[in-house]
Design an enzyme around this catalytic site. Structure first.
Site, PDB file in Angstrom:
ATOM      1  N   LYS A 210       8.817  73.008  63.077  1.00  0.00           N
ATOM      2  CA  LYS A 210       8.139  72.790  64.354  1.00  0.00           C
ATOM      3  C   LYS A 210       6.807  73.535  64.408  1.00  0.00           C
ATOM      4  CE  LYS A 210      10.972  69.969  66.399  1.00  0.00           C
ATOM      5  NZ  LYS A 210      10.546  68.576  66.701  1.00  0.00           N
TER       6      LYS A 210
ATOM      7  N   TYR B 111      14.294  74.875  61.033  1.00  0.00           N
ATOM      8  CA  TYR B 111      13.854  74.125  62.215  1.00  0.00           C
ATOM      9  C   TYR B 111      12.580  74.725  62.782  1.00  0.00           C
ATOM     10  CZ  TYR B 111      13.959  72.206  66.964  1.00  0.00           C
ATOM     11  OH  TYR B 111      13.639  71.598  68.159  1.00  0.00           O
TER      12      TYR B 111
ATOM     13  N   ASN C  37       9.111  61.684  67.810  1.00  0.00           N
ATOM     14  CA  ASN C  37      10.213  62.434  68.409  1.00  0.00           C
ATOM     15  C   ASN C  37      11.451  62.532  67.522  1.00  0.00           C
ATOM     16  OD1 ASN C  37      11.626  63.699  70.716  1.00  0.00           O
ATOM     17  ND2 ASN C  37      12.785  61.788  70.771  1.00  0.00           N
TER      18      ASN C  37
END
Length: 253
Positions: free
Chosen positions: A161, A157, A91
């Protein structure tokens, strides 16, 4: 709760706040012992340890930077604190909202190091440990709907991801013969400390974004906890390579 994680031991990164903390506290409530990491907010992370103590579960913590931590040492520390790890929750997250044409090399490198490199090698270490023990395990990668829904100013980002989501599928196939399951949770618009500048300081923008969510609200960190419990538990023993999208129905339209 009904103790679905009784006897399991989980390493959860980025667990001092937001989604990581919600998952850690849910795991504890379901009977798991946890080893959590935090980058800087030790006081908040210790609140999770206090919560575990009240629930009668073991918990320990270490402060770390995902860009520089020795992953083998991290797993050794976790093992010493709570025993061999059965569940890994990747995470860590870094986000920059710099326009693509202005994005610096340093911002790009840090984004990839935190969001992709760390989960890659943490999963590798976890899998090696599981194989050496002759037991399976569960990896839960926290991705984002940004992996497949493009918006401006999030190029690095979103790329990280998207890569993390594919890493899940690749590892799921390769590690399946060893009983190591790898799955993803992809949250949608969720109110966390990382985006407080929107939901707290720019409520008009936040309200506009919520208009596109069929369930008519943004998510909160605890909305992700039930999915994480499922993926960590034996209830999902035939699930691997899956991506659980939790976004109030936004991706359906």
């Amino acid at each position: 709760m009904n103790g679905r994680l009784r006897g399991k031991r989980a390493l959860i990164t980025g667990a001092s706040s937001g989604i990581g903390r919600a998952i850690a506290e849910a795991f504890i409530t379901e009977g798991a012992d946890v080893f959590i990491t935090a980058r800087t907010d030790e006081a908040a992370a210790r609140e999770v340890l206090e919560f575990a103590a009240r629930q009668g579960q073991r918990a320990s913590l270490t402060l770390m930077e995902a860009t520089s931590v020795c992953i083998e040492a991290l797993f050794d520390e976790a093992h010493a604190a709570i025993g061999p790890i059965d569940v890994l929750v990747n995470n860590p997250a870094f986000i920059t909202r710099t326009p693509f044409l202005e994005l610096s090399n340093d911002e790009y490198e840090q984004t990839l190091a935190v969001n992709l490199r760390f989960p890659f090698f943490a999963t590798q270490r976890f899998a090696k440990n599981c194989i050496a023990r002759g037991q399976g395990g569960s990896v839960i990668n926290i991705s984002s709907v940004s992996a497949f829904r493009a918006v401006s100013r999030l190029s690095a980002y979103q790329a990280s991801k998207a890569a993390l989501s594919m890493l899940t599928r690749s590892c799921a196939v390769e590690l399946a013969p060893h009983g190591v399951r790898v799955n993803t949770i992809s949250p949608g618009l969720t109110a966390t400390g990382g985006n407080a500048s929107q939901w707290r300081d720019a409520p008009a923008i936040w309200q506009e974004r919520k208009k596109h969510i069929p369930l008519q609200r943004a998510g909160i960190p605890s909305d992700m906890a039930g999915a994480a419990i499922l993926l960590a538990s034996d209830d999902s023993s035939w699930m691997t390579g899956a991506d659980l999208v939790i976004d109030g129905g936004h991706s359906a339209i």
